[in-house]
Write a protein that holds these residues in place. Sequence first.
Motif, short mmCIF file in Angstrom:
data_model
loop_
_atom_site.label_atom_id
_atom_site.label_comp_id
_atom_site.label_asym_id
_atom_site.label_seq_id
_atom_site.Cartn_x
_atom_site.Cartn_y
_atom_site.Cartn_z
N ALA A 289 0.83 -1.20 0.00
CA ALA A 289 0.00 0.00 0.00
C ALA A 289 0.87 1.24 0.00
N SER A 290 0.25 2.34 -0.40
CA SER A 290 0.89 3.65 -0.31
C SER A 290 0.43 4.33 0.97
N LEU A 291 1.37 4.78 1.77
CA LEU A 291 1.06 5.53 2.98
C LEU A 291 1.25 7.00 2.63
N ASP A 292 0.17 7.65 2.21
CA ASP A 292 0.28 8.99 1.64
C ASP A 292 -0.30 10.08 2.53
N GLN A 293 -0.85 9.72 3.67
CA GLN A 293 -1.38 10.72 4.59
C GLN A 293 -0.48 10.79 5.81
N PHE A 294 0.14 11.96 6.02
CA PHE A 294 1.06 12.13 7.14
C PHE A 294 0.42 13.07 8.16
N THR A 295 0.28 12.60 9.39
CA THR A 295 -0.38 13.38 10.43
C THR A 295 0.60 14.20 11.26
N GLY A 296 1.88 13.99 11.04
CA GLY A 296 2.89 14.60 11.90
C GLY A 296 3.48 13.60 12.85
N SER A 297 2.74 12.52 13.11
CA SER A 297 3.22 11.47 14.01
C SER A 297 3.26 10.10 13.36
N VAL A 298 2.50 9.91 12.29
CA VAL A 298 2.45 8.59 11.67
C VAL A 298 2.05 8.73 10.21
N TRP A 299 2.60 7.86 9.36
CA TRP A 299 2.18 7.74 7.97
C TRP A 299 1.09 6.68 7.91
N LYS A 300 0.02 6.96 7.18
CA LYS A 300 -1.04 5.96 7.04
C LYS A 300 -1.67 6.07 5.65
N HIS A 301 -2.38 5.01 5.29
CA HIS A 301 -3.03 4.96 3.99
C HIS A 301 -4.30 5.81 4.02
N ARG A 302 -4.42 6.73 3.07
CA ARG A 302 -5.59 7.59 3.01
C ARG A 302 -6.79 6.78 2.51
N GLU A 303 -7.84 6.77 3.30
CA GLU A 303 -9.04 6.02 2.92
C GLU A 303 -9.85 6.82 1.89
N ARG A 304 -10.14 6.19 0.76
CA ARG A 304 -10.86 6.85 -0.34
C ARG A 304 -11.93 5.90 -0.87
N ASP A 305 -12.72 6.43 -1.80
CA ASP A 305 -13.69 5.57 -2.48
C ASP A 305 -12.94 4.60 -3.38
N THR A 306 -13.34 3.35 -3.33
CA THR A 306 -12.66 2.31 -4.10
C THR A 306 -13.64 1.69 -5.10
N LYS A 307 -13.06 0.89 -6.00
CA LYS A 307 -13.86 0.19 -7.00
C LYS A 307 -13.74 -1.31 -6.77
N ARG A 308 -14.84 -2.01 -7.05
CA ARG A 308 -14.86 -3.46 -6.86
C ARG A 308 -13.91 -4.13 -7.86
N LEU A 309 -13.11 -5.07 -7.38
CA LEU A 309 -12.15 -5.77 -8.22
C LEU A 309 -12.80 -7.03 -8.79
N SER A 310 -12.80 -7.13 -10.10
CA SER A 310 -13.31 -8.35 -10.76
C SER A 310 -12.13 -9.23 -11.16
N ASP A 311 -12.38 -10.52 -11.25
CA ASP A 311 -11.32 -11.47 -11.56
C ASP A 311 -10.76 -11.20 -12.96
N GLY A 312 -9.51 -10.77 -13.01
CA GLY A 312 -8.88 -10.47 -14.28
C GLY A 312 -9.26 -9.14 -14.87
N GLY A 313 -10.10 -8.36 -14.16
CA GLY A 313 -10.53 -7.06 -14.67
C GLY A 313 -9.40 -6.04 -14.65
N LYS A 314 -9.51 -5.04 -15.53
CA LYS A 314 -8.46 -4.04 -15.66
C LYS A 314 -8.44 -3.11 -14.45
N ILE A 315 -7.21 -2.81 -14.00
CA ILE A 315 -6.97 -1.85 -12.92
C ILE A 315 -6.18 -0.69 -13.50
N GLY A 316 -6.62 0.50 -13.25
CA GLY A 316 -5.88 1.65 -13.77
C GLY A 316 -6.83 2.73 -14.25
N PRO A 317 -6.31 3.77 -14.91
CA PRO A 317 -4.94 3.93 -15.40
C PRO A 317 -3.95 4.29 -14.30
N VAL A 318 -2.65 4.26 -14.65
CA VAL A 318 -1.58 4.63 -13.72
C VAL A 318 -1.50 6.15 -13.68
#
Length: 755
Positions: A289-318
């Motif tokens: 994972a990317s830990l892109d939210q820095f609070t000053g005391s800890v790096w953590k993964h920013r929680e965002r809206d996600t998309k459902r992953l299908s088997d073999g489905g395309k992920i992206g773009p980069v």
Amino acid sequence: MATESLALAVPRLASRRRVGYWRLTGAMLLQVLAVSYALSGLVQGVGWWFALVSTAALVLVTGAGLRSLGVPRGVVPVLLLVESAAIMTAAFGRGSGLLGLIPTPATVSGWGQYLQQAMLSIYQQGTPAEPLPEFLFLVVGGGCLLALILDTLAVAIRTPAFTALGIAAVLIVPAALLGDGLDPIALAASAAAYLWLLRSDIRTRRPGTPRPAAALSVGASAVTVAVLLAGTAPGFDQGGATSFTAGGISIGGTVTPLVDLGKDLRRPAAVRALTYTTTAANGQYLKLASLDQFTGSVWKHRERDTKRLSDGGKIGPVAGLSDTVKTTKITTTVDIDNMTSRWLPSPAPVQSVKGLNGTWSWDPDDLTIGGINATTQGQRYTATSLLLQPTADQLKAAGGFVPVDVQRDLFLPPNLPSVIEETALTATKDAFTEYDKAVALQDYFRDNGFVYSTQTPLKQGYDGDGTRVIARFLEVKSGYCVHYASAMALMARTLGIPSRVAEGYLPGATSGGTATNPGEYTVTSDDLHAWPELYFAGVGWVQFEPTVGRGTVPDYTRPQTDAAAPPPTSASTSGAAPRALVPTDPANPAGSATPTLTSAAQPLATGIGVAILVIAVLLVPAVWRRMRRRRRLRELTDEWGGASLVWDELRDTVRDFGWSAPPTETPRVFAGRVAAAVAGTPAEEAVMRLLGELERVAYGPPTRRWAGSLADDLGVVLSALEAQAGPALRVKAMLIPVSLLPAGWPSAVRARTPA
């Protein structure tokens, strides 16, 4: 019968005098000191310690003083609760209390705000945390609550053994939050203080000639067992507890993922996390994972809206990637072994995944794949990814423009230690482009005396990924990947370059493969890693490797090279080259000698250690009950013995065997029941002799009399009762002595009444 009851009540009435229980209060103060030592390292400075100890001492001493003034001990806890409320109002009421001491609804609301802010600060900060007001609120409130629990259990209801529950609840806090777990010395100190509290209770109940030898020997044995288990059982080291080596790796389940990464890196032996094969020429970094939210005391993964992953489905773009950057599509098949995470490890950027069990989703911003109702444990899947191959010229030409959705990755907390920005400016003083600055930052850590160590930050108290920790790391120049990645990411942000920290695994080790299974890589807990990613317009997020002695320096950061350059030499720690499973650590040279995975015997050793600890705890009631009987029998052989000791032991014994022995029952009725149970044996006459001696003491004038015959008669009766009970009941009575509970408590076994 009424005369007999009145005579027996006289000693009880005479004993109701003003007793402060100062001996027990002193023992409880000792327990507070032991617990406060265990909490060291949670909060910076010593102010919190004085606040905790002084608050608890004030409450405990007040309780003893009230009892000395004649206040019934059952009423004292209520008054101590009032005192605690006054303390909290005076310290944290912000002037809202009546007369500054009596809480009002506004005061209680303010306490709620303190509590909410404390929960948020715990989420954001690592250890040791800053001594913020909300933490002091928890410390002072916890001191009041701890003192109230100890006083209520040990004095008000006279069950000091149950204070272990409160002490255990407090000890769970450092065990869960401190990077090195619970210090064995703190555990031993708490155990010793607890045993002293039990000893003090016995001396308070039965004053007389002290005979501490047995108690001290049992106590010393228990403390020794605790220290030996804490210091030698699998999963412990000199600093305290770490994860058991027999257990798997758990990642992403807490609010401090990088601190947890450090715990796994300090395991005494490596645990295999996964194996994989790949179509790439070399082993690949596996990003979680990317830990892109820095609070000053800890790096953590920013929680965002996600998309459902299908088997073999395309992920992206980069994000940010242009068509001018050369890419190569690779496939990687992963078998998860002993690793549980809500994030899926794969080479980045990932394009699709096949074969997953459960429901998964992916983040459109950083392509992190997370489980919705599933984890990585036991998964086998194939990931398709892109191998990015930008050139140095492309990276030099990139930069400058920062998209709106990336600008948040420039955030810096207020009061950032100046050493971070100053070091960044010093390291990049000869650089012009953002690419040149990024490479200069990477080279700064590899060319200026920095060393890799997982132990130095822990021993010197700057483990973690907050700003103060990084400032200290830049001064000491000793740490592991978490410190290097966090430092470079923060320094890049001070220079206006968007950055974040990636968490995942190094490529692992391979023996070169075989004809039937070419290129299989084994990844262990020692391959856990963190690295910085910097954003360049037209290229996207680009990986760098500042950690000295670990990982592979990317080709595009090497002078006069591009993607077609030959692979780095062994001195560069190529990910494809075989390497030891435990990294070289100057602060822990013994760890670097571990050449293999977790031994098959270690799970067994772990189980044995846990079993010994559990058995030791379960035997505490039996040992305590045996000590009580031996003490009574010894006192009967003294010049000044007493029939009441005989009767106490006899009642406790039958209660252990499941009889009912209510305190309201007269001695004659009780003796009749016992005599009926042992009828036809010498014990029947012995019981009646004991009854006669008890009545002589109750009705006759006080005399000095040797009580050795009482001990003999008591032994005869006890032997007859044990023989009549049978083996199964004797074992139950030994292991679960209900006589340790107050006399009014019902037995767990249905009361037996002899015919």
